[in-house]
Design a protein around this motif. Structure first.
Motif, PDB file in Angstrom:
ATOM      1  N   PRO A   1      14.123  18.932   5.146  1.00  0.00           N
ATOM      2  CA  PRO A   1      14.198  18.086   3.953  1.00  0.00           C
ATOM      3  C   PRO A   1      13.135  17.005   3.903  1.00  0.00           C
ATOM      4  CG  PRO A   1      15.995  17.599   5.477  1.00  0.00           C
ATOM      5  CD  PRO A   1      15.330  18.844   5.969  1.00  0.00           C
ATOM      6  N   GLU A   2      12.753  16.440   5.064  1.00  0.00           N
ATOM      7  CA  GLU A   2      11.756  15.372   5.070  1.00  0.00           C
ATOM      8  C   GLU A   2      10.390  15.897   4.641  1.00  0.00           C
ATOM      9  OE1 GLU A   2      11.693  13.515   8.861  1.00  0.00           O
ATOM     10  OE2 GLU A   2      13.721  12.701   8.708  1.00  0.00           O
ATOM     11  N   LEU A   3      10.011  17.084   5.115  1.00  0.00           N
ATOM     12  CA  LEU A   3       8.731  17.663   4.731  1.00  0.00           C
ATOM     13  C   LEU A   3       8.731  18.020   3.258  1.00  0.00           C
ATOM     14  CD1 LEU A   3       5.947  18.754   5.326  1.00  0.00           C
ATOM     15  CD2 LEU A   3       6.986  20.876   6.129  1.00  0.00           C
ATOM     16  N   ALA A   4       9.821  18.600   2.767  1.00  0.00           N
ATOM     17  CA  ALA A   4       9.905  18.965   1.351  1.00  0.00           C
ATOM     18  C   ALA A   4       9.764  17.732   0.464  1.00  0.00           C
ATOM     19  CB  ALA A   4      11.232  19.674   1.063  1.00  0.00           C
ATOM     20  N   LEU A   5      10.415  16.628   0.864  1.00  0.00           N
ATOM     21  CA  LEU A   5      10.330  15.392   0.096  1.00  0.00           C
ATOM     22  C   LEU A   5       8.913  14.827   0.133  1.00  0.00           C
ATOM     23  CD1 LEU A   5      11.629  13.096  -1.491  1.00  0.00           C
ATOM     24  CD2 LEU A   5      12.286  12.049   0.678  1.00  0.00           C
ATOM     25  N   ALA A   6       8.287  14.871   1.311  1.00  0.00           N
ATOM     26  CA  ALA A   6       6.926  14.336   1.440  1.00  0.00           C
ATOM     27  C   ALA A   6       5.943  15.117   0.571  1.00  0.00           C
ATOM     28  CB  ALA A   6       6.488  14.384   2.911  1.00  0.00           C
ATOM     29  N   LEU A   7       6.081  16.442   0.553  1.00  0.00           N
ATOM     30  CA  LEU A   7       5.191  17.263  -0.261  1.00  0.00           C
ATOM     31  C   LEU A   7       5.410  17.000  -1.742  1.00  0.00           C
ATOM     32  CD1 LEU A   7       5.365  20.664   1.678  1.00  0.00           C
ATOM     33  CD2 LEU A   7       3.521  18.993   1.666  1.00  0.00           C
ATOM     34  N   ARG A   8       6.672  16.850  -2.133  1.00  0.00           N
ATOM     35  CA  ARG A   8       6.963  16.583  -3.551  1.00  0.00           C
ATOM     36  C   ARG A   8       6.380  15.232  -3.963  1.00  0.00           C
ATOM     37  NH1 ARG A   8      11.858  17.088  -3.126  1.00  0.00           N
ATOM     38  NH2 ARG A   8      12.026  19.280  -3.678  1.00  0.00           N
ATOM     39  N   MET A   9       6.519  14.223  -3.108  1.00  0.00           N
ATOM     40  CA  MET A   9       5.973  12.905  -3.417  1.00  0.00           C
ATOM     41  C   MET A   9       4.448  12.943  -3.487  1.00  0.00           C
ATOM     42  SD  MET A   9       8.437  10.476  -1.055  1.00  0.00           S
ATOM     43  CE  MET A   9       7.474   9.007  -1.454  1.00  0.00           C
ATOM     44  N   SER A  10       3.822  13.723  -2.609  1.00  0.00           N
ATOM     45  CA  SER A  10       2.370  13.856  -2.624  1.00  0.00           C
ATOM     46  C   SER A  10       1.892  14.460  -3.940  1.00  0.00           C
ATOM     47  CB  SER A  10       1.913  14.729  -1.452  1.00  0.00           C
ATOM     48  OG  SER A  10       0.516  14.943  -1.495  1.00  0.00           O
ATOM     49  N   LEU A  11       2.602  15.497  -4.402  1.00  0.00           N
ATOM     50  CA  LEU A  11       2.232  16.134  -5.665  1.00  0.00           C
ATOM     51  C   LEU A  11       2.425  15.175  -6.832  1.00  0.00           C
ATOM     52  CD1 LEU A  11       1.375  18.587  -7.293  1.00  0.00           C
ATOM     53  CD2 LEU A  11       3.749  19.360  -7.303  1.00  0.00           C
ATOM     54  N   GLU A  12       3.542  14.440  -6.826  1.00  0.00           N
ATOM     55  CA  GLU A  12       3.802  13.494  -7.913  1.00  0.00           C
ATOM     56  C   GLU A  12       2.760  12.377  -7.938  1.00  0.00           C
ATOM     57  OE1 GLU A  12       7.771  12.218  -7.166  1.00  0.00           O
ATOM     58  OE2 GLU A  12       8.703  14.009  -8.050  1.00  0.00           O
ATOM     59  N   GLU A  13       2.335  11.910  -6.761  1.00  0.00           N
ATOM     60  CA  GLU A  13       1.307  10.871  -6.712  1.00  0.00           C
ATOM     61  C   GLU A  13      -0.016  11.386  -7.256  1.00  0.00           C
ATOM     62  OE1 GLU A  13       1.129   9.682  -2.669  1.00  0.00           O
ATOM     63  OE2 GLU A  13       3.038   8.593  -2.694  1.00  0.00           O
ATOM     64  N   GLU A  14      -0.376  12.619  -6.918  1.00  0.00           N
ATOM     65  CA  GLU A  14      -1.622  13.191  -7.412  1.00  0.00           C
ATOM     66  C   GLU A  14      -1.566  13.370  -8.922  1.00  0.00           C
ATOM     67  OE1 GLU A  14      -5.419  14.634  -7.621  1.00  0.00           O
ATOM     68  OE2 GLU A  14      -4.389  13.610  -5.986  1.00  0.00           O
ATOM     69  N   GLU A  15      -0.416  13.831  -9.449  1.00  0.00           N
ATOM     70  CA  GLU A  15      -0.277  13.982 -10.896  1.00  0.00           C
ATOM     71  C   GLU A  15      -0.380  12.625 -11.588  1.00  0.00           C
ATOM     72  OE1 GLU A  15       3.482  15.924 -11.158  1.00  0.00           O
ATOM     73  OE2 GLU A  15       2.626  17.947 -11.023  1.00  0.00           O
ATOM     74  N   GLY A  16       0.177  11.573 -10.958  1.00  0.00           N
ATOM     75  CA  GLY A  16       0.084  10.230 -11.513  1.00  0.00           C
ATOM     76  C   GLY A  16      -1.352   9.741 -11.577  1.00  0.00           C
ATOM     77  N   ARG A  17      -2.124  10.026 -10.514  1.00  0.00           N
ATOM     78  CA  ARG A  17      -3.536   9.630 -10.506  1.00  0.00           C
ATOM     79  C   ARG A  17      -4.319  10.361 -11.587  1.00  0.00           C
ATOM     80  NH1 ARG A  17      -2.695   9.474  -4.770  1.00  0.00           N
ATOM     81  NH2 ARG A  17      -3.301  11.657  -4.568  1.00  0.00           N
ATOM     82  N   GLN A  18      -4.011  11.649 -11.776  1.00  0.00           N
ATOM     83  CA  GLN A  18      -4.709  12.410 -12.811  1.00  0.00           C
ATOM     84  C   GLN A  18      -4.376  11.877 -14.196  1.00  0.00           C
ATOM     85  OE1 GLN A  18      -3.772  16.551 -12.222  1.00  0.00           O
ATOM     86  NE2 GLN A  18      -5.017  16.722 -10.366  1.00  0.00           N
ATOM     87  N   ARG A  19      -3.108  11.522 -14.443  1.00  0.00           N
ATOM     88  CA  ARG A  19      -2.737  10.954 -15.743  1.00  0.00           C
ATOM     89  C   ARG A  19      -3.439   9.623 -15.982  1.00  0.00           C
ATOM     90  NH1 ARG A  19       2.469  12.965 -14.379  1.00  0.00           N
ATOM     91  NH2 ARG A  19       3.075  10.917 -13.568  1.00  0.00           N
ATOM     92  N   ALA A  20      -3.538   8.802 -14.925  1.00  0.00           N
ATOM     93  CA  ALA A  20      -4.203   7.504 -15.057  1.00  0.00           C
ATOM     94  C   ALA A  20      -5.677   7.683 -15.401  1.00  0.00           C
ATOM     95  CB  ALA A  20      -4.046   6.706 -13.759  1.00  0.00           C
ATOM     96  N   ARG A  21      -6.333   8.670 -14.758  1.00  0.00           N
ATOM     97  CA  ARG A  21      -7.739   8.928 -15.058  1.00  0.00           C
ATOM     98  C   ARG A  21      -7.918   9.382 -16.504  1.00  0.00           C
ATOM     99  NH1 ARG A  21      -7.952  11.128  -9.717  1.00  0.00           N
ATOM    100  NH2 ARG A  21      -7.597  13.219 -10.527  1.00  0.00           N
ATOM    101  N   GLN A  22      -7.019  10.262 -16.962  1.00  0.00           N
ATOM    102  CA  GLN A  22      -7.101  10.738 -18.334  1.00  0.00           C
ATOM    103  C   GLN A  22      -6.896   9.604 -19.327  1.00  0.00           C
ATOM    104  OE1 GLN A  22      -4.172  13.861 -18.487  1.00  0.00           O
ATOM    105  NE2 GLN A  22      -5.450  15.331 -17.382  1.00  0.00           N
ATOM    106  N   GLN A  23      -5.940   8.704 -19.071  1.00  0.00           N
ATOM    107  CA  GLN A  23      -5.708   7.576 -19.955  1.00  0.00           C
ATOM    108  C   GLN A  23      -6.896   6.637 -19.970  1.00  0.00           C
ATOM    109  OE1 GLN A  23      -2.072   5.795 -18.582  1.00  0.00           O
ATOM    110  NE2 GLN A  23      -0.755   7.449 -19.367  1.00  0.00           N
ATOM    111  N   SER A  24      -7.505   6.416 -18.803  1.00  0.00           N
ATOM    112  CA  SER A  24      -8.672   5.545 -18.721  1.00  0.00           C
ATOM    113  C   SER A  24      -9.841   6.110 -19.515  1.00  0.00           C
ATOM    114  CB  SER A  24      -9.077   5.352 -17.257  1.00  0.00           C
ATOM    115  OG  SER A  24     -10.244   4.563 -17.147  1.00  0.00           O
ATOM    116  N   GLN A  25     -10.053   7.430 -19.396  1.00  0.00           N
ATOM    117  CA  GLN A  25     -11.132   8.068 -20.142  1.00  0.00           C
ATOM    118  C   GLN A  25     -10.875   8.009 -21.637  1.00  0.00           C
ATOM    119  OE1 GLN A  25     -11.310  11.996 -18.478  1.00  0.00           O
ATOM    120  NE2 GLN A  25     -12.263  11.322 -16.563  1.00  0.00           N
ATOM    121  N   SER A  26      -9.618   8.201 -22.031  1.00  0.00           N
ATOM    122  CA  SER A  26      -9.258   8.158 -23.440  1.00  0.00           C
ATOM    123  C   SER A  26      -9.478   6.770 -24.027  1.00  0.00           C
ATOM    124  CB  SER A  26      -7.797   8.580 -23.616  1.00  0.00           C
ATOM    125  OG  SER A  26      -7.404   8.486 -24.976  1.00  0.00           O
ATOM    126  N   GLN A  27      -9.097   5.725 -23.273  1.00  0.00           N
ATOM    127  CA  GLN A  27      -9.293   4.355 -23.727  1.00  0.00           C
ATOM    128  C   GLN A  27     -10.769   4.024 -23.841  1.00  0.00           C
ATOM    129  OE1 GLN A  27      -7.107   1.973 -20.947  1.00  0.00           O
ATOM    130  NE2 GLN A  27      -5.095   2.544 -21.770  1.00  0.00           N
TER     131      GLN A  27
END
Length: 261
Positions: free
Chosen positions: A217-243
């Motif tokens: 469970p700890e590894l599964a949670l860590a991987l899920r959090m890693s993916l969510e953080e990367e998706e968050g960074r990509q959304r932030a970059r897209q918003q910055s470019q749009s602005q």
């Protein structure tokens, strides 16, 4: 289960920055390394795994053979994506690392992620494969990102080194699936008997991130959090470019009106 010494080789070349695999080619490899390490050490507690990167100025051994996941994790975080991959040199270094394994009863295996164009000539790859076959070394390729230019060379290598279906190539096309999910149900992890050279996968019905949450469970949670953080960074970059684009547009309109006056 088979007692093995396995060297995992990541493609850390500039091509690994591409985002056509979730969340990127490089991050997809890191997720898969977690799964492969667990698969090897859980199949046989006496098996060991090492880590290498082929990029930068040349192949680099990051972790010698170990059964401690903490060492592997620390090495993963230290990898820098740059330079070009050198497949033949990397395989030769990995072979040398396996030669120095402490337990000589361990079978030797190299698992290589390939996501950049292979510059080595096919004939040279075949010659190396034949030498490695004499030394009883098995090789698996995870072929993704540049399948159109790499598949023929990798299949020729596997055909030359294979003995009793001990070596495999898994080709993974882009899509909504994760690389680790595909590998979790492939011959590389021993979950798809009979798959050899040319096995092609576009998806998987395995566990999320290739990890059973009930087992780790700890590894599964860590991987899920890693993916969510990367998706968050990509959304932030897209918003910055749009602005930035929105801010530039009014300036252009003002300049046009001034010129008309």
């Amino acid at each position: 289960m088979t007692l093995e010494a396995t060297m995992l080789v990541l493609d850390s070349s500039e091509w690994a920055q591409n985002g056509d695999y979730m969340p990127s080619r490089f991050e997809a490899q890191k997720d898969a390394v977690h799964m492969l390490f667990r698969a090897k050490t859980q199949a046989n507690p006496e098996s060991s795994v090492g880590l290498m990167a082929m990029g930068g100025a040349g192949p680099l051994v990051l972790t010698t053979l170990t059964d401690e996941f903490g060492k592997m994790l620390a090495s993963l975080h230290s990898i820098k994506v740059h330079g070009q991959a050198q497949l033949i040199n990397t395989l030769q270094v990995a072979q040398l690392a396996l030669k120095h394994r402490q337990n000589k009863n361990q079978r030797q295996r190299i698992i290589v992620f390939v996501c950049s164009p292979i510059s080595d000539e096919q004939d040279a790859l075949i010659r190396l494969a034949k030498k490695m076959k004499k030394n009883s070394i098995a090789v698996d390729f995870i072929n993704f990102g540049e399948e159109a230019v790499n598949t023929a060379k990798l299949e020729a290598f596997i055909a030359a080194i294979e003995s009793s279906q001990n070596s495999h190539i898994v080709s993974i096309s882009p899509g909504p699936h994760l690389v680790s999910d595909v590998l979790a149900s492939s011959a590389i992890t021993g979950n798809e008997p009979g798959s050899g050279a040319g096995a092609d996968h576009g998806g998987s019905e395995g566990f999320e991130f290739g990890v059973d949450p009930s087992m780790d469970p700890e590894l599964a949670l860590a991987l899920r959090m890693s993916l969510e953080e990367e998706e968050g960074r990509q959304r932030a970059r897209q918003q910055s470019q749009s602005q930035a684009q929105q801010q530039q547009q009014p300036e252009g309109d003002t300049a046009t009106e001034t010129s008309k006056d």
